[in-house]
Design a protein around this motif. Structure first.
Motif, PDB file in Angstrom:
ATOM      1  N   ASP A 281       0.914  -1.204  -0.034  1.00  0.00           N
ATOM      2  CA  ASP A 281      -0.131   0.006   0.111  1.00  0.00           C
ATOM      3  C   ASP A 281       0.771   1.115  -0.087  1.00  0.00           C
ATOM      4  OD1 ASP A 281      -2.593  -1.246  -0.148  1.00  0.00           O
ATOM      5  OD2 ASP A 281      -2.469  -1.441   2.082  1.00  0.00           O
ATOM      6  N   THR A 282       2.098   1.242   0.363  1.00  0.00           N
ATOM      7  CA  THR A 282       3.067   2.222   0.456  1.00  0.00           C
ATOM      8  C   THR A 282       3.091   3.044  -0.913  1.00  0.00           C
ATOM      9  OG1 THR A 282       5.039   3.017   1.124  1.00  0.00           O
ATOM     10  CG2 THR A 282       5.124   1.101  -0.165  1.00  0.00           C
ATOM     11  N   TRP A 283       2.720   2.172  -1.977  1.00  0.00           N
ATOM     12  CA  TRP A 283       3.353   2.859  -3.394  1.00  0.00           C
ATOM     13  C   TRP A 283       1.951   3.527  -3.949  1.00  0.00           C
ATOM     14  CZ3 TRP A 283       8.067   2.922  -4.144  1.00  0.00           C
ATOM     15  CH2 TRP A 283       8.905   1.803  -3.614  1.00  0.00           C
ATOM     16  N   TRP A 284       0.873   3.431  -3.340  1.00  0.00           N
ATOM     17  CA  TRP A 284      -0.171   4.017  -4.111  1.00  0.00           C
ATOM     18  C   TRP A 284      -0.213   5.519  -3.874  1.00  0.00           C
ATOM     19  CZ3 TRP A 284      -2.898   1.335  -7.101  1.00  0.00           C
ATOM     20  CH2 TRP A 284      -3.261  -0.190  -6.965  1.00  0.00           C
ATOM     21  N   TYR A 285      -0.891   6.252  -4.449  1.00  0.00           N
ATOM     22  CA  TYR A 285      -1.130   7.760  -4.222  1.00  0.00           C
ATOM     23  C   TYR A 285      -2.682   8.008  -4.710  1.00  0.00           C
ATOM     24  CZ  TYR A 285      -0.302  12.678  -3.592  1.00  0.00           C
ATOM     25  OH  TYR A 285      -0.445  14.026  -3.151  1.00  0.00           O
ATOM     26  N   PRO A 286      -3.611   7.487  -3.943  1.00  0.00           N
ATOM     27  CA  PRO A 286      -5.176   7.706  -4.504  1.00  0.00           C
ATOM     28  C   PRO A 286      -5.640   9.185  -4.656  1.00  0.00           C
ATOM     29  CG  PRO A 286      -5.354   6.939  -2.224  1.00  0.00           C
ATOM     30  CD  PRO A 286      -3.493   7.341  -2.645  1.00  0.00           C
ATOM     31  N   ILE A 287      -6.075   9.658  -5.691  1.00  0.00           N
ATOM     32  CA  ILE A 287      -6.422  11.074  -5.834  1.00  0.00           C
ATOM     33  C   ILE A 287      -7.879  11.107  -6.277  1.00  0.00           C
ATOM     34  CG2 ILE A 287      -6.201  13.397  -6.873  1.00  0.00           C
ATOM     35  CD1 ILE A 287      -3.099  12.757  -6.968  1.00  0.00           C
ATOM     36  N   ARG A 288      -8.852  11.738  -5.479  1.00  0.00           N
ATOM     37  CA  ARG A 288     -10.207  11.980  -5.735  1.00  0.00           C
ATOM     38  C   ARG A 288     -10.295  13.153  -6.681  1.00  0.00           C
ATOM     39  NH1 ARG A 288     -14.105  15.200  -4.204  1.00  0.00           N
ATOM     40  NH2 ARG A 288     -12.726  16.092  -2.722  1.00  0.00           N
ATOM     41  N   LEU A 289     -10.814  12.718  -7.957  1.00  0.00           N
ATOM     42  CA  LEU A 289     -11.022  13.930  -8.739  1.00  0.00           C
ATOM     43  C   LEU A 289     -12.344  14.519  -8.461  1.00  0.00           C
ATOM     44  CD1 LEU A 289     -10.581  11.800 -12.282  1.00  0.00           C
ATOM     45  CD2 LEU A 289      -9.080  13.503 -10.866  1.00  0.00           C
ATOM     46  N   ARG A 290     -12.052  15.711  -8.117  1.00  0.00           N
ATOM     47  CA  ARG A 290     -13.256  16.631  -7.669  1.00  0.00           C
ATOM     48  C   ARG A 290     -13.990  17.277  -9.033  1.00  0.00           C
ATOM     49  NH1 ARG A 290     -12.219  21.893  -9.002  1.00  0.00           N
ATOM     50  NH2 ARG A 290      -9.957  22.682  -8.895  1.00  0.00           N
ATOM     51  N   ASP A 291     -15.105  17.876  -8.486  1.00  0.00           N
ATOM     52  CA  ASP A 291     -15.879  18.506  -9.560  1.00  0.00           C
ATOM     53  C   ASP A 291     -15.344  19.716  -9.878  1.00  0.00           C
ATOM     54  OD1 ASP A 291     -17.674  16.388  -9.791  1.00  0.00           O
ATOM     55  OD2 ASP A 291     -18.876  16.820  -8.076  1.00  0.00           O
ATOM     56  N   LEU A 292     -15.876  20.289 -10.900  1.00  0.00           N
ATOM     57  CA  LEU A 292     -15.535  21.397 -11.343  1.00  0.00           C
ATOM     58  C   LEU A 292     -15.948  22.790 -10.435  1.00  0.00           C
ATOM     59  CD1 LEU A 292     -15.668  21.569 -15.398  1.00  0.00           C
ATOM     60  CD2 LEU A 292     -13.561  21.088 -13.637  1.00  0.00           C
ATOM     61  N   GLN A 293     -15.426  23.770 -10.165  1.00  0.00           N
ATOM     62  CA  GLN A 293     -15.985  24.950  -9.536  1.00  0.00           C
ATOM     63  C   GLN A 293     -16.644  25.947 -10.477  1.00  0.00           C
ATOM     64  OE1 GLN A 293     -12.404  26.305  -7.360  1.00  0.00           O
ATOM     65  NE2 GLN A 293     -12.392  24.593  -5.951  1.00  0.00           N
ATOM     66  N   GLN A 294     -17.408  26.822  -9.973  1.00  0.00           N
ATOM     67  CA  GLN A 294     -18.187  27.580 -10.958  1.00  0.00           C
ATOM     68  C   GLN A 294     -17.168  28.500 -11.855  1.00  0.00           C
ATOM     69  OE1 GLN A 294     -21.766  29.555  -9.400  1.00  0.00           O
ATOM     70  NE2 GLN A 294     -21.132  31.417 -10.419  1.00  0.00           N
ATOM     71  N   GLU A 295     -16.249  28.971 -11.156  1.00  0.00           N
ATOM     72  CA  GLU A 295     -15.230  29.835 -12.068  1.00  0.00           C
ATOM     73  C   GLU A 295     -14.704  28.853 -13.249  1.00  0.00           C
ATOM     74  OE1 GLU A 295     -13.264  29.483  -7.842  1.00  0.00           O
ATOM     75  OE2 GLU A 295     -15.211  29.482  -8.628  1.00  0.00           O
ATOM     76  N   GLU A 296     -14.425  27.620 -12.807  1.00  0.00           N
ATOM     77  CA  GLU A 296     -13.809  26.838 -13.758  1.00  0.00           C
ATOM     78  C   GLU A 296     -14.601  26.379 -14.852  1.00  0.00           C
ATOM     79  OE1 GLU A 296     -10.788  24.615 -10.714  1.00  0.00           O
ATOM     80  OE2 GLU A 296     -12.760  23.794 -11.084  1.00  0.00           O
ATOM     81  N   VAL A 297     -16.076  26.313 -14.523  1.00  0.00           N
ATOM     82  CA  VAL A 297     -17.115  26.098 -15.707  1.00  0.00           C
ATOM     83  C   VAL A 297     -17.090  27.292 -16.473  1.00  0.00           C
ATOM     84  CG1 VAL A 297     -19.412  25.816 -15.946  1.00  0.00           C
ATOM     85  CG2 VAL A 297     -18.381  24.558 -14.079  1.00  0.00           C
ATOM     86  N   HIS A 298     -16.956  28.388 -16.237  1.00  0.00           N
ATOM     87  CA  HIS A 298     -16.959  29.537 -16.769  1.00  0.00           C
ATOM     88  C   HIS A 298     -15.816  29.551 -17.617  1.00  0.00           C
ATOM     89  CE1 HIS A 298     -18.173  33.760 -17.634  1.00  0.00           C
ATOM     90  NE2 HIS A 298     -16.832  34.066 -17.460  1.00  0.00           N
ATOM     91  N   THR A 299     -14.491  29.376 -17.316  1.00  0.00           N
ATOM     92  CA  THR A 299     -13.328  29.080 -17.948  1.00  0.00           C
ATOM     93  C   THR A 299     -13.613  28.355 -19.064  1.00  0.00           C
ATOM     94  OG1 THR A 299     -12.079  29.579 -16.001  1.00  0.00           O
ATOM     95  CG2 THR A 299     -10.820  28.643 -17.949  1.00  0.00           C
TER      96      THR A 299
END
Length: 661
Positions: free
Chosen positions: A334-352
């Motif tokens: 398990d030491t080798w994993w690096y799990p990253i949860r992909l978050r949803d876009l924020q409103q300003e990112e949707v605008h971009t």
């Protein structure tokens, strides 16, 4: 990063791209994580793979594999495809070769059927020379043959930019690359003879052992063969990074790695790295791995994550330092994993994103003001945002803000989008993507469960059990951190409720059952939520009016917000003002009473909470005025009511708000 790589799935992922660059720039022997991008379908992992190709493909050898569901990509085939891509010649480096892996694949390819060990030694040397000649005559080199049997696993990531596609095609270009032969084969064979997984110390006997494992061995023997091939692959990379003018690091991109063969590949890769680096105390391999998964991996334990030593990280803070600070001890894989949860876009990112797409689709220009609506509707899920933008391009006659556009948007889920060459409604296309693998019966049950804001309560009360709830958690279709109850992703829930609304009797039955359950457990606000969902506006208004006399203003506002967040299945025509007029007509003679004010507030907030009913949040002014009127009913704590009026008058959604509340 060029604009061609900026899509819905890349915005908000710069931390991941920076992490990969950081890992690629480290010395070859330095330890690196196996980064896993975890999110539901449509969360942008494939586009992130494309962006990584575009950013680092010109500077580092890279390889890409897609483990599509139903595709039997055996580990040996996967290794052959990867090695062939990593051999790509870059101007600044000498070409990397894979003599150990190639020899192991050759030696285990066809059944030697030897009758004695001595015959096996002679046979394998002859067969290696024969395979070498055959491969060069037919394919140009042996590894290119893997394109014939497993080339479908390469493809291209969804949303790949033109630049990324060009780099990928260059990595797949065929040419005549002669296999190492003669003494080179003999040198590689020594490595197999000395490897702890082989019993024979003689190099040629070790290769015949590999052949026997594959063609006459048991499952444990075939597993041992896969393990030694992965070990050979990593050792080739270590040796390839040593000479002068050699690449110091390699990039490996694994798409849809949560499928059966993707999981098998990750298991073997981690075990080989752990055995070589920790168990054997050797240097780490120079491989930077970024894998994407739409499901929680079984080897991590229950999907709640409670029994796994890792807590999911977020893209914004991803770095090698963050990995080192949080990785478990090195005594376990398990030491080798690096799990990253992909978050949803924020409103300003949707605008971009909308502004970026104007270069390609100038027809979207009138809809830039709808960024808050798009974000509220989709919860910021990248593919959901893209699908809504595609549907908006069809609104040729409804580009000007106003009642006509609002009426058009009211039925947006039934608008047409293209899926390949096929025309689908937006709701069907989005649900097919999110719920891939769920049959129609399961989808119908899930739509009923979506009636409950607490999904676990929904599955229990409606009799659909924990299996459905567990599947949704495994597939990462739940709302992200910050949610106090286990809830469906906002975009998925809206789509399911849209479908449930086409089954009025099922809609009413689900909400009635949930209301009765809430009554039994003493959750009055939840009961009123479901009563409002079935259209009992007058009953709910009377209840909230009575509560207004009993509760402090701040507590009443909280209960009001919870109740009026209920979904609706109101008529699909009419803008917010028309719908409001039908729901809460003025009192005869225009009289203003406590009941008329509360009823108007309930109706307005009910519509305002639904982005399809009030796309422009126009009813905010109605709500602001309603709270002013409410403050005049002779209460001593009316400051909270005045503050609430101000909040709606100058509404600014928080960075995490997805439902308007």
């Amino acid at each position: 990063m060029t604009e061609s790589a900026v899509g819905a799935g890349v915005l908000g992922r710069w931390g991941i791209i920076s992490l990969a660059g950081e890992a690629l720039g480290r010395p070859p022997e330095e330890e690196r994580p196996v980064t896993v991008l975890l999110g539901p379908r449509g969360s942008g992992a494939s586009e992130t793979h494309s962006a990584l190709m575009e950013r680092y493909g010109p500077s580092y050898p890279f390889a890409y594999l897609r483990f599509a569901p139903g595709q039997a990509l055996l580990p040996r085939y996967a290794l052959g495809l990867l090695a062939r891509q990593l051999e790509r010649r870059l101007p600044q480096y000498r070409r990397t070769s894979f003599p150990l892996l190639t020899l192991g694949l050759l030696a285990s390819d066809e059944d030697l059927s030897m009758t004695s060990l001595e015959e096996g030694r002679r046979s394998i040397q002859q067969r290696l020379r024969h395979f070498q000649q055959q491969a060069e005559n037919r394919y140009g080199d042996y590894l290119a043959a893997f394109f014939e049997v497993a080339g479908g696993a390469i493809g291209a990531p969804e949303g790949a930019s033109t630049a990324a596609l060009a780099l990928l095609n260059d990595a797949l270009r065929r040419g005549r690359r002669r296999l190492p032969g003669g003494n080179r084969f003999g040198q590689a064979a020594h490595w197999y003879g000395a490897h702890p997984l082989t019993r024979a110390q003689d190099r040629w006997e070790a290769l015949t052992e590999l052949n026997s494992w594959r063609h006459r061995g048991h499952e444990e023997d075939r597993d041992r063969l896969d393990r030694i091939l992965f070990s050979a692959f990593l050792e080739d990379l270590r040796r390839g990074a040593s000479p002068s003018f050699s690449p110091r690091s390699f990039l490996l991109l694994l798409d849809q790695a949560d499928t059966r063969y993707g999981r098998r590949f990750l298991d073997l890769l981690l075990r080989a790295r752990h055995d070589d680096t920790v168990v054997a105390s050797g240097p780490c391999d120079p491989l930077t791995v970024v894998a994407s998964c739409n499901r929680w991996l079984p080897r991590w334990g229950p999907a709640s994550g409670e029994q796994w030593p890792w807590q999911l990280r977020v893209p914004d803070g991803a770095s090698l330092d963050d990995w080192r600070a949080h990785r478990p001890p090195r005594d376990g894989e398990d030491t080798w994993w690096y799990p990253i949860r992909l978050r949803d876009l924020q409103q300003e990112e949707v605008h971009t994103l909308v502004e970026k797409q104007l270069h390609t689709y100038p027809g979207l220009s009138p809809f830039t003001r709808l960024t808050p609506f798009i974000h509220r509707l989709t919860g910021g899920l990248p593919k959901g945002v893209s699908q809504v933008l595609q549907a908006l391009q069809q609104a040729d006659g409804e580009r000007a803000p106003g009642p006509a556009q609002e009426r058009w948007l009211r039925t947006l889920p039934d608008r047409i989008v293209l899926v390949g060459e096929e025309q689908r409604t937006l709701a069907d296309a989005a649900l097919d993507s999110l719920l891939d693998g769920f049959d129609q019966r399961e989808r119908d049950r899930l739509a009923e469960c979506a009636a409950a804001p607490d999904l676990y309560v929904g599955t229990q009360v409606l009799g659909h059990g924990e299996a459905l709830f567990t599947q949704l958690r495994i597939r990462r279709l739940m709302d992200g951190p910050g949610s106090f109850t286990p809830a469906l992703h906002p975009w998925l829930r809206r789509l399911l409720l849209w479908k449930l609304a086409t089954r009025p009797s099922d809609w009413d039955a689900a909400h009635d059952l949930l209301a009765e359950h809430a009554r039994e457990v003493g959750r009055t606000a939840a009961r009123m939520y479901h009563r409002l969902a079935t259209g009992r506006l007058e009953e709910v208004a009377d209840h909230l009016l009575a509560r207004f006399a009993e509760l402090p203003a701040t507590t009443w506002i909280s209960e009001f917000d919870k109740v009026t967040a209920a979904p609706n299945r109101l008529a699909g025509v009419g803008g917010p003002l028309e719908l409001l007029a039908a729901l809460a007509p003025p009192e005869p003679g225009g009289a203003v009473t406590g009941r008329s004010v509360v009823r108007g507030l309930v109706a307005a907030r009910w519509l305002w909470s639904d982005p399809l009913a009030d796309p422009g949040m126009r009813l905010g002014h109605v709500l602001a005025d309603g709270f002013i009127q409410l403050s005049r009913l002779g209460r001593s704590d009316n400051v909270a009511l005045l503050n609430e009026s101000e909040r709606y008058l100058h509404w600014r959604p928080s960075r995490t708000t997805t439902d308007g509340s």
